[in-house]
Design an enzyme around this catalytic site. Structure first.
Site, PDB file in Angstrom:
ATOM      1  N   TYR A 156     -56.925 -21.043  40.215  1.00  0.00           N
ATOM      2  CA  TYR A 156     -57.564 -19.951  39.456  1.00  0.00           C
ATOM      3  C   TYR A 156     -56.852 -19.772  38.120  1.00  0.00           C
ATOM      4  CZ  TYR A 156     -59.784 -15.509  38.379  1.00  0.00           C
ATOM      5  OH  TYR A 156     -60.511 -14.522  37.775  1.00  0.00           O
ATOM      6  N   PHE A 211     -79.710 -21.916  14.405  1.00  0.00           N
ATOM      7  CA  PHE A 211     -79.952 -22.508  15.717  1.00  0.00           C
ATOM      8  C   PHE A 211     -80.316 -21.345  16.650  1.00  0.00           C
ATOM      9  CE2 PHE A 211     -79.117 -23.940  19.990  1.00  0.00           C
ATOM     10  CZ  PHE A 211     -80.003 -24.996  20.002  1.00  0.00           C
ATOM     11  N   THR A 212     -81.216 -21.616  17.604  1.00  0.00           N
ATOM     12  CA  THR A 212     -81.818 -20.554  18.418  1.00  0.00           C
ATOM     13  C   THR A 212     -80.785 -19.614  19.055  1.00  0.00           C
ATOM     14  OG1 THR A 212     -81.928 -22.146  20.230  1.00  0.00           O
ATOM     15  CG2 THR A 212     -83.928 -21.855  18.911  1.00  0.00           C
ATOM     16  N   ASP A 242     -70.225 -24.831  13.863  1.00  0.00           N
ATOM     17  CA  ASP A 242     -70.831 -25.219  15.128  1.00  0.00           C
ATOM     18  C   ASP A 242     -70.589 -26.725  15.178  1.00  0.00           C
ATOM     19  OD1 ASP A 242     -72.399 -26.172  17.160  1.00  0.00           O
ATOM     20  OD2 ASP A 242     -73.995 -24.712  16.857  1.00  0.00           O
ATOM     21  N   LYS A 274     -73.098 -32.151  24.523  1.00  0.00           N
ATOM     22  CA  LYS A 274     -73.630 -33.167  23.597  1.00  0.00           C
ATOM     23  C   LYS A 274     -72.565 -34.242  23.335  1.00  0.00           C
ATOM     24  CE  LYS A 274     -76.483 -29.504  22.841  1.00  0.00           C
ATOM     25  NZ  LYS A 274     -76.340 -28.178  23.481  1.00  0.00           N
ATOM     26  N   ARG A 303     -90.015 -27.840  18.340  1.00  0.00           N
ATOM     27  CA  ARG A 303     -89.034 -27.233  17.431  1.00  0.00           C
ATOM     28  C   ARG A 303     -89.829 -26.814  16.194  1.00  0.00           C
ATOM     29  NH1 ARG A 303     -84.005 -26.272  20.133  1.00  0.00           N
ATOM     30  NH2 ARG A 303     -85.586 -24.832  20.800  1.00  0.00           N
ATOM     31  N   PHE A 313     -89.432 -19.683  23.424  1.00  0.00           N
ATOM     32  CA  PHE A 313     -89.831 -21.070  23.674  1.00  0.00           C
ATOM     33  C   PHE A 313     -89.463 -21.553  25.076  1.00  0.00           C
ATOM     34  CE2 PHE A 313     -85.541 -22.788  23.177  1.00  0.00           C
ATOM     35  CZ  PHE A 313     -84.933 -21.777  22.466  1.00  0.00           C
TER      36      PHE A 313
END
Ligand SMILES: Cc1ncc(COP(=O)(O)O)c(C=O)c1O
Length: 461
Positions: A73, A125-126, A216, A259, A384, A451
């Protein structure tokens, strides 16, 4: 001898069967899914290009790491491996692990934004914009105009327009701008990179005004590769060195590790300032988990630490990854299909506004084209465009983005060149029948990030 062509720097050790279905079957499935590719079951998909997020194939070395994960933990050994990898590869001292990218965006927005602030960024970005607005800020788009033009061949369409940024600073005052949100390889623009020169200039401008630069860095590796290929002075530098330099022009970064980092789940916030990191950790324990695991299990952190090192071990990995995307793009361009150019790092983006030019934007051309492609071949892409852009919170009207795109995102190390050939054939077949395609209307529209779960039906004749 110089090699004339390249191939993937790996061989396949395990396979997962996929199946082709009939056109009638797919028509039924897409109707049931409300013409939204997010609502299809993956077993009904033949080639899944919905996203490159969390869909990578891990290496044998990463899988082995899963068995060695330390599930303590507190103070997990795997956390320290991850911290070391982030320090070495990205160069940030402070690591705050989260369950995925949006967890990091949430924490960052909450520690830095006050209601009434403005956060400039190079296209939205969303989830990033959602968290900025949720914390009380307004987003200001400062990307160069070329990014909004699908066919414009600018090599760095992710660049920040410094005049636009200066204008926002002049208008609202630097004290109302907690940070600028700079995305590498801008997703919504089609996976388009920014140049090192531009990033450095942004950093210097922000320094002068005491504004933080938060990257980002989700696809910073792919951005580093494009800098190596396209920007003067970087041809002889390794992608690893370029990535470190990108990060050096920032005060911190949010990363979705699903990614570039080659894992199926995970993410992090990385910072330089220990005081900011202390505040982030205080929130982390409430929203994600203790500071030495955040939102991840020990085995996830172990696989992630290995993925981060593996992605930069040689340049061959990223060259093959982007090379596969470029291969699909070249097939489509050869057949005259309108796509975003230059071809981006993580996928090919079809210009749905040009392909279905008979549909007005409020009949959702990209949503419609995504559904038509699925019906044709079982290839799943993602809208998109106007649906992703959502509604303006002030007016309640649709936001009308200039780009109305279908993204065919390529998972890393998953599909072969033949899958790309089949995908291109399907896009060409749908293109040839484009005039018969009818637009869509909402049957259900969620309030937030619509979306993901919206449902549609074809507009009646
Ligand atoms: C540029 C960018 N930022 C942030 C995110 C959010 O990351 P996650 O899906 O891991 O929450 C994504 C995911 O698609 C992304 O592409």
């Amino acid at each position: 001898m110089e090699r004339r062509s390249w191939a993937e720097p790996f061989k396949v050790k395990m396979v997962e069967p996929i199946r082709m279905t009939s056109r009638e079957y797919r028509q039924q499935r897409i109707r049931e899914a409300g013409y939204n590719s997010f609502l299809l079951r993956s077993e009904d998909v033949y080639i899944d290009l919905l996203t490159d997020s969390g869909t990578s194939a891990m290496s044998d070395y990463q899988w082995a790491g899963l068995m060695l994960g330390d599930e303590a933990y507190a103070g997990s050994r795997s956390f320290y491996h991850l911290e070391e990898a982030v320090r070495e590869v990205y160069g940030y001292a402070e690591l705050i692990p989260t369950h995925q990218g949006r967890g990091a965006e949430h924490i960052l927005s909450q520690i830095l934004i006050k209601p009434g602030d403005v956060v400039p960024g190079n296209m939205y970005f969303t989830t990033t914009r959602f968290h900025q607005e949720y914390a009380g800020a307004e987003f200001a788009d400062v990307i160069i105009d070329e990014a909004h033009e699908a066919a414009n061949p600018h090599p760095f369409k992710g660049n920040v327009d410094l005049d636009k940024l200066q204008a926002v600073i002049d208008e609202v005052g630097a004290e109302r701008i907690p940070y600028i949100s700079v995305e590498t390889n801008v997703n919504m623009a089609g996976g388009q990179p920014m140049s090192m020169a531009n990033l450095k200039a942004v950093y210097e401008l922000c320094r002068r005004h005491d504004i933080l630069v938060m990257l980002d860095a989700t696809r910073a590796l792919e951005n580093a590769y494009f800098i190596q290929q396209r920007e003067d002075g970087f041809q002889d530098r390794s992608v690893a060195e370029i990535l470190r330099e990108i990060c050096s022009y920032s005060d911190g970064a949010t990363v979705s590790s699903k990614k570039d980092n080659l894992v199926n789940i995970g993410g992090f916030l990385a910072l330089r300032d220990p005081e900011l990191a202390r505040r982030a950790r205080a929130l982390l324990v409430a929203f994600e988990g203790l500071h030495t695991y955040g939102g991840m299990s020990g085995r996830d952190m172990e696989a992630l630490a290995r993925g981060i090192r593996e992605m930069v071990e040689t340049d061959d990995h990223v060259r093959a990854r982007v090379g596969q995307v470029e291969y699909l793009g070249a097939l489509l361009l050869k057949s005259g299909i309108p796509i975003v150019q230059p071809v981006g790092g993580h996928g090919v983006f079809l210009n749905a506004a040009a392909i279905l030019s008979h549909l007005p934007q409020d009949q959702f051309p990209a949503q419609t084209l995504t559904a038509a492609l699925y019906v044709d071949s079982g290839v799943r892409g993602m809208e998109r465009g106007i649906v992703s852009a959502g509604r303006d919170p002030a007016t309640g009207d649709h936001r009308y983005p200039k780009l109305e795109l279908v993204r065919l995102a390529i998972p890393r190390r998953v599909y072969t060149q033949s899958h790309m050939d089949v995908t291109a054939e399907s896009v060409i077949a749908v293109y040839e029948e484009r005039e018969a395609v009818r637009g869509l209307q909402f049957t259900y529209e969620p309030d937030e990030l619509r979306f993901f779960q919206a449902r549609f039906e074809p507009i009646p004749d």
